[in-house]
Design a protein around this motif. Structure first.
Motif, PDB file in Angstrom:
ATOM      1  N   ALA A 108      37.702  -9.463  26.541  1.00 11.55           N
ATOM      2  CA  ALA A 108      36.826 -10.627  26.643  1.00 11.55           C
ATOM      3  C   ALA A 108      37.253 -11.727  25.684  1.00 11.55           C
ATOM      4  N   SER A 143      35.972 -14.120  35.342  1.00  5.21           N
ATOM      5  CA  SER A 143      34.951 -13.787  36.327  1.00  5.21           C
ATOM      6  C   SER A 143      34.334 -12.414  36.098  1.00  5.21           C
ATOM      7  N   LYS A 199      32.387  -9.430  34.358  1.00  9.37           N
ATOM      8  CA  LYS A 199      31.267  -9.332  33.429  1.00  9.37           C
ATOM      9  C   LYS A 199      31.276  -7.960  32.787  1.00  9.37           C
ATOM     10  N   THR A 249      28.560 -15.196  27.834  1.00  2.50           N
ATOM     11  CA  THR A 249      29.830 -15.342  28.539  1.00  2.50           C
ATOM     12  C   THR A 249      30.476 -14.016  28.900  1.00  2.50           C
ATOM     13  N   ALA A 250      30.133 -12.950  28.175  1.00  2.00           N
ATOM     14  CA  ALA A 250      30.825 -11.683  28.398  1.00  2.00           C
ATOM     15  C   ALA A 250      29.965 -10.628  29.050  1.00  2.00           C
ATOM     16  N   ALA A 251      28.687 -10.907  29.224  1.00  2.00           N
ATOM     17  CA  ALA A 251      27.809  -9.849  29.716  1.00  2.00           C
ATOM     18  C   ALA A 251      27.200 -10.210  31.061  1.00  2.00           C
ATOM     19  N   LEU A 252      25.963  -9.753  31.292  1.00  2.00           N
ATOM     20  CA  LEU A 252      25.333  -9.885  32.591  1.00  2.00           C
ATOM     21  C   LEU A 252      25.002 -11.339  32.917  1.00  2.00           C
ATOM     22  N   HIS A 253      24.979 -11.638  34.216  1.00  2.00           N
ATOM     23  CA  HIS A 253      24.588 -12.992  34.601  1.00  2.00           C
ATOM     24  C   HIS A 253      23.069 -13.064  34.698  1.00  2.00           C
ATOM     25  N   HIS A 264      20.017 -10.220  34.344  1.00  2.00           N
ATOM     26  CA  HIS A 264      19.099 -10.213  33.203  1.00  2.00           C
ATOM     27  C   HIS A 264      17.670 -10.013  33.683  1.00  2.00           C
TER      28      HIS A 264
END
Length: 245
Positions: free
Chosen positions: A78, A85, A87, A161-165, A169
């Protein structure tokens, strides 16, 4: 009495009690409470700073969130932006120490979570909750719940930026906090332990609860039926034969 010399098992010296202050309570070498109110944790190693881990390539940083803080671990996949794209999953980690010792900056946990973040890969959030006895219940539980909600808010750039959208959430938040009979989908307790002060007296495993059948299920329907008659062949198993009419 504890010694100020280095221990055979620990890479740092265990300090001896302060002779100018009386120890009123001592829980082994884990916790000392002095008459003046000062508290020592002799077995806790000196904290380590966050930053770049050369062995794994993981970046870490501390985020102060009021009464508690969190240490975040970002894997190199990351940090390098190799896949914008993709996650990453999020691991929320709660350190051990019996609720009275250790922290997110303890060397052992810091080393482990650097390796975990790189191996998964995943964004790791290590919660640095308030400890007892300075902060009695429910402070540590409040801090961990607040940390979960903070992660789900994606307020930190690493989490955003690096986890769930955003849709994920909302879904995870609903499952974790708005379903009264169901908790988070993955809830792992590697070393569950409770101190005597947490519940009044020594902790014992709770009795195995009998699950209530879901209304309308086959198990619920069967629970409403009368017991099967005990035949003569089954009487040897302990039941009384049903008298013939």
């Amino acid at each position: 009495m504890a010694s100020s010399k280095p221990s055979l098992l620990l890479p740092f010296p265990i300090p001896a009690p302060n002779p100018s202050d009386e120890v009123v309570r001592e829980f082994g070498p884990l916790l000392r409470i002095y008459k003046s109110g000062r508290i020592e944790r002799p077995l806790v190693a000196p904290p380590v700073d966050p930053g770049h881990d050369a062995a794994t390539g993981v970046q870490s940083k501390d985020v102060h969130l009021g009464s508690y803080s969190a240490r975040l671990y970002l894997p190199p996949v990351a940090a390098d932006g190799a896949s914008a794209s993709a996650k990453l999953p999020v691991v929320v980690y709660v350190h051990g120490g019996g609720f009275v010792a250790e922290s997110a900056a303890s060397p052992g946990y810091h080393l482990f979570l650097n390796r975990l973040a790189a191996a998964c890969p995943a964004l790791v959030v290590s919660v640095d909750y308030r400890l007892a006895p300075e902060h009695p219940l429910p402070a540590r539980y409040d801090d961990r719940l607040a940390a979960l909600k903070w992660v789900l808010s994606a307020a930190d750039p690493w989490v955003a930026t690096a986890a769930l959208h955003e849709a994920a959430h909302h879904l995870v938040h609903r499952r974790a906090f708005h379903r009264p009979h169901r908790g988070p989908r993955h809830h792992h307790l590697p070393t569950p332990s409770f101190l005597p002060g947490d519940g009044g007296g020594a902790w014992r495993p709770p009795p195995r609860a009998r699950r209530t059948p879901r209304p309308g299920s086959a198990a619920a329907t069967e629970s409403l039926l009368p017991p099967a008659p005990c035949t003569a062949d089954a009487a040897a198993g302990g039941c009384a034969p049903t008298p013939s009419t």
